[in-house]
Motif scaffolding. Structure first.
Motif, PDB file in Angstrom:
ATOM      1  N   GLU A   8      -1.179   1.263  -4.677  1.00  0.00           N
ATOM      2  CA  GLU A   8      -1.658   0.215  -4.262  1.00  0.00           C
ATOM      3  C   GLU A   8      -1.111  -0.899  -5.155  1.00  0.00           C
ATOM      4  O   GLU A   8      -0.735  -0.643  -6.007  1.00  0.00           O
ATOM      5  N   GLU A   9      -1.299  -2.023  -4.444  1.00  0.00           N
ATOM      6  CA  GLU A   9      -0.636  -3.343  -5.179  1.00  0.00           C
ATOM      7  C   GLU A   9       0.636  -3.405  -5.683  1.00  0.00           C
ATOM      8  O   GLU A   9       1.021  -3.735  -6.793  1.00  0.00           O
ATOM      9  N   ASP A  37       0.813  -1.358  -0.084  1.00  0.00           N
ATOM     10  CA  ASP A  37      -0.104   0.105  -0.161  1.00  0.00           C
ATOM     11  C   ASP A  37       0.789   1.299   0.055  1.00  0.00           C
ATOM     12  O   ASP A  37       0.394   2.330   0.367  1.00  0.00           O
TER      13      ASP A  37
END
Length: 338
Positions: A108-109, A61
């Motif tokens: 994210e990711e 994150d």
């Protein structure tokens, strides 16, 4: 029956195959590690202070671990990922005693290091060191990779200039020139990409030689996890809650001056008052002088200056460079005993 030549050829073939396997393992490690290393650009550019550095992703994150230094003392810290994407990061927490800071970017990711899976190794272990040393990368270029070995695992005994550094715990000393401008916050791994430690600042040992070292991640793990989870308590938080300062907690008044009220997040470190018959008055400091450097660190806020005071112990030196108009004035205190 095998001849001597056949035996020799067999052993040569085995050695070549081993080296090929090692090369393939290192190549795979580099491909795996590079996406988890980021380039950081922030404060600096004065007094030979680099305005670039390195960090590593420690969550999917956008949490980034790096070394706490002048680079982060900026309104806008730019973070560039391995693929060239650019974000603005904010500091969400620091542990000055372990010389670490955590940044957060809105992403994210992301690929990341699982700091809970870090390993510990001994002297003689081959290693890889990844960092944005000498600003070799500004966009989607890969950061520098160096190869070396762990020469020792010992407690850090070092100074920055004439001043003792806050961290004196266990480190890996590395037989490779890893700690140069921009490298702080980079990562040390095994040859197959397993996480070992974070590259530290440019420091000299007690024998006045430059150190190449990394702080093991088991030392940093708890602070990183606590900062990300929002449960890390700094000493100034304890004082604000009514705690009593210890003998190593210094304030500007201990050196004979008072700073202006710290009313915003980045209040400049201007002197508001100089105490009569104090060392500050003896050294010629005046109200409205602006502290720009303390013990070689760039001071861009009162909060930064207080962080530096937190690192002092009795008998240390405190060297200040203050700006008065167009002049820079240097004064040096001996840290008093309380």
């Amino acid at each position: 029956m095998m001849t001597r030549f056949m035996i020799y050829a067999f052993f040569v073939s085995c050695l070549l195959n081993c080296e090929l396997v090692k090369a393939q393992s290192a190549s795979e490690a580099i491909e795996s590690v590079q996406p988890k290393v980021v380039k950081i650009f922030g404060a600096g550019g004065l007094k030979n202070l680099a305005n670039y550095g390195t960090g590593i992703l420690v969550s999917p994150d956008g949490h980034i671990a790096t070394v706490w230094n002048h680079l982060l003392d900026s309104d806008a810290v730019a973070v560039v990922l391995n693929d060239g994407r650019r974000f603005y990061g904010r500091v969400i927490g620091t542990d000055s005693q372990k010389d670490i800071a955590i940044l957060k970017i809105d992403a994210e990711e992301l690929p990341f290091f699982d700091i809970g899976s870090s390993v510990q190794v001994g002297p003689g272990t081959p290693i890889l060191a990844f960092s944005n040393v000498f600003k070799v990368a500004t966009g989607d270029e890969p950061v520098t990779v160096m190869q070396g070995v762990v020469s020792a695992k010992t407690e850090l005994a070092a100074r920055r200039g004439r001043y003792k550094v806050p961290y004196d715990g266990e480190v890996y000393l590395v037989d490779a020139v890893t700690n140069n401008p921009g490298a702080a916050g980079g990562v040390l791994t095994t040859m197959d990409g397993r996480l070992l430690g974070m590259l530290g600042r440019e420091l000299k040992g007690n024998n006045n030689t430059w150190l190449n070292y990394a702080i093991p991640f088991p030392v940093l793990k708890q602070s990183i996890e606590d900062i990300i989870a929002g449960r890390f308590s700094r000493r100034d938080d304890l004082l604000a809650a009514g705690g009593e300062p210890s003998e190593s907690d210094y304030q500007s008044i201990d050196f004979g001056f008072v700073l202006v009220p710290d009313v915003v997040a980045r209040t400049p470190a201007f002197l508001d008052k100089v105490i009569e018959k104090s060392k500050a008055e003896e050294f010629g400091l005046r109200p409205d002088d602006l502290i720009v450097f303390a013990n070689g660190e760039l001071v861009q806020s009162i909060r930064t200056f207080n962080e530096i005071l937190d690192q002092l112990i009795p008998g240390d030196d405190l060297q200040l460079i203050v700006r008065r108009g167009d002049d820079l004035i240097t004064v040096q205190f001996v840290v008093p005993r309380k």
